[in-house]
Motif scaffolding. Sequence first.
Motif, PDB file in Angstrom:
ATOM      1  N   ALA A 337       4.475   3.728   1.310  1.00  0.00           N
ATOM      2  CA  ALA A 337       3.265   4.415   1.772  1.00  0.00           C
ATOM      3  C   ALA A 337       3.158   4.379   3.291  1.00  0.00           C
ATOM      4  O   ALA A 337       2.762   5.368   3.924  1.00  0.00           O
ATOM      5  CB  ALA A 337       2.032   3.786   1.135  1.00  0.00           C
ATOM      6  N   GLU A 340       5.761   6.716   4.837  1.00  0.00           N
ATOM      7  CA  GLU A 340       5.302   8.102   4.694  1.00  0.00           C
ATOM      8  C   GLU A 340       4.247   8.442   5.743  1.00  0.00           C
ATOM      9  O   GLU A 340       4.230   9.541   6.295  1.00  0.00           O
ATOM     10  CB  GLU A 340       4.745   8.317   3.285  1.00  0.00           C
ATOM     11  CG  GLU A 340       5.809   8.355   2.207  1.00  0.00           C
ATOM     12  CD  GLU A 340       5.231   8.460   0.813  1.00  0.00           C
ATOM     13  OE1 GLU A 340       4.029   8.110   0.641  1.00  0.00           O
ATOM     14  OE2 GLU A 340       5.958   8.886  -0.099  1.00  0.00           O
ATOM     15  N   ARG A 341       3.380   7.483   6.031  1.00  0.00           N
ATOM     16  CA  ARG A 341       2.343   7.714   7.039  1.00  0.00           C
ATOM     17  C   ARG A 341       2.964   7.923   8.421  1.00  0.00           C
ATOM     18  O   ARG A 341       2.535   8.796   9.176  1.00  0.00           O
ATOM     19  CB  ARG A 341       1.378   6.544   7.058  1.00  0.00           C
ATOM     20  CG  ARG A 341       0.239   6.695   8.072  1.00  0.00           C
ATOM     21  CD  ARG A 341      -0.732   5.559   7.962  1.00  0.00           C
ATOM     22  NE  ARG A 341      -1.550   5.436   9.179  1.00  0.00           N
ATOM     23  CZ  ARG A 341      -2.377   4.417   9.417  1.00  0.00           C
ATOM     24  NH1 ARG A 341      -2.494   3.446   8.535  1.00  0.00           N
ATOM     25  NH2 ARG A 341      -3.068   4.373  10.538  1.00  0.00           N
TER      26      ARG A 341
END
Length: 349
Positions: A337, A340-341
């Motif tokens: 996550a 991805e950010r």
Amino acid sequence: MLTHGGDLDGYARRYPGREPLDFSANLNPLGMPQAVRAALHEAVEGCARYPDPLCRDLREALAGHWRLDPAQIFCANGAAEAFDRLAAVLKPRTALLVAPAFSEYERALTAAGCACRFHTLRREEGFALTGRILPEIGAGIDAVFLGSPNNPTAQAVDLRLLEAVAERCAAAGAWLIVDECFGGFLADDRERSLLRRLSQYDRLVVVRAFTKRYALAGVRLGWCVAQDPALIEALCAAGQPWNVSYLAQRAGLAALGCEGFEAETVRLVARERAFLSDGLRRLGLWVCPGQANFVLFQSKSPDLSERLLPRSILLRDCSDFRGLGPGWYRAAVRSRAENERLLQALGEV
């Protein structure tokens, strides 16, 4: 003043009340093991006492873990202190370093009055160390400093080449200091480490740390190994006693008992490094091949780090690394996550 990653305090002063996502410090994406966290809490009760100046329990535990003699191990306040004491004790007149590489080698050597020469790594070779360095190791070189994996390239040195470098150093009477602080993120760490070949080279020093693998940057705990116990005794005498806090010693003991954590770390880093590297390439960025828990990449934009700050993301600007310059960046490998950010933010800026 030399800069490093992980300057959360500087960010807090600039953006009060905001919590950044830190890709600038190369720590384990799993964070601190729960057993280590518990050991630190428990160790608070012992902080009124002086720590063991000889780190006896920790040295014995490290020796058992790596099949070494405790007398061959020096424990330090982070790997940086080990480099400082090695420079002060070995007193090399001229050292050979690669570029780019961790700036603390040069800082420690220069502070000790040593002149530094540089072997430049090449982008077209993926910044990998090659046999081109061998002819540069000879008369006039008193020490060679190498990182495997190297920082900021994340490239581990081929074991056969490392052995060839060690042989050249032995023939030249030069010390070889190998920084393996990021070795814990490699699947073949034990097979690749020169700790297994310590008995073959009497001028070899291997430096490692708990900082990266166990997310202990704020605790500060490193160590180094040499064949001759006399060198270890000299390192102990080269600075203040009690250099390793009681908290750090207890944390290190707990970390060595974390079964399964090493394998879980290696699997996560391998998977997420591939994901992050592929994402960076899809954005049109040149990505350096490597094996450790961080990725070096090049952009045409010289201000990516600055442009990511308002988005609460810290990225290591590598323009101050010798051999690099504006447009070079290093990103730590983090969770899916979080990676991805970062990729989304880079795409936006």
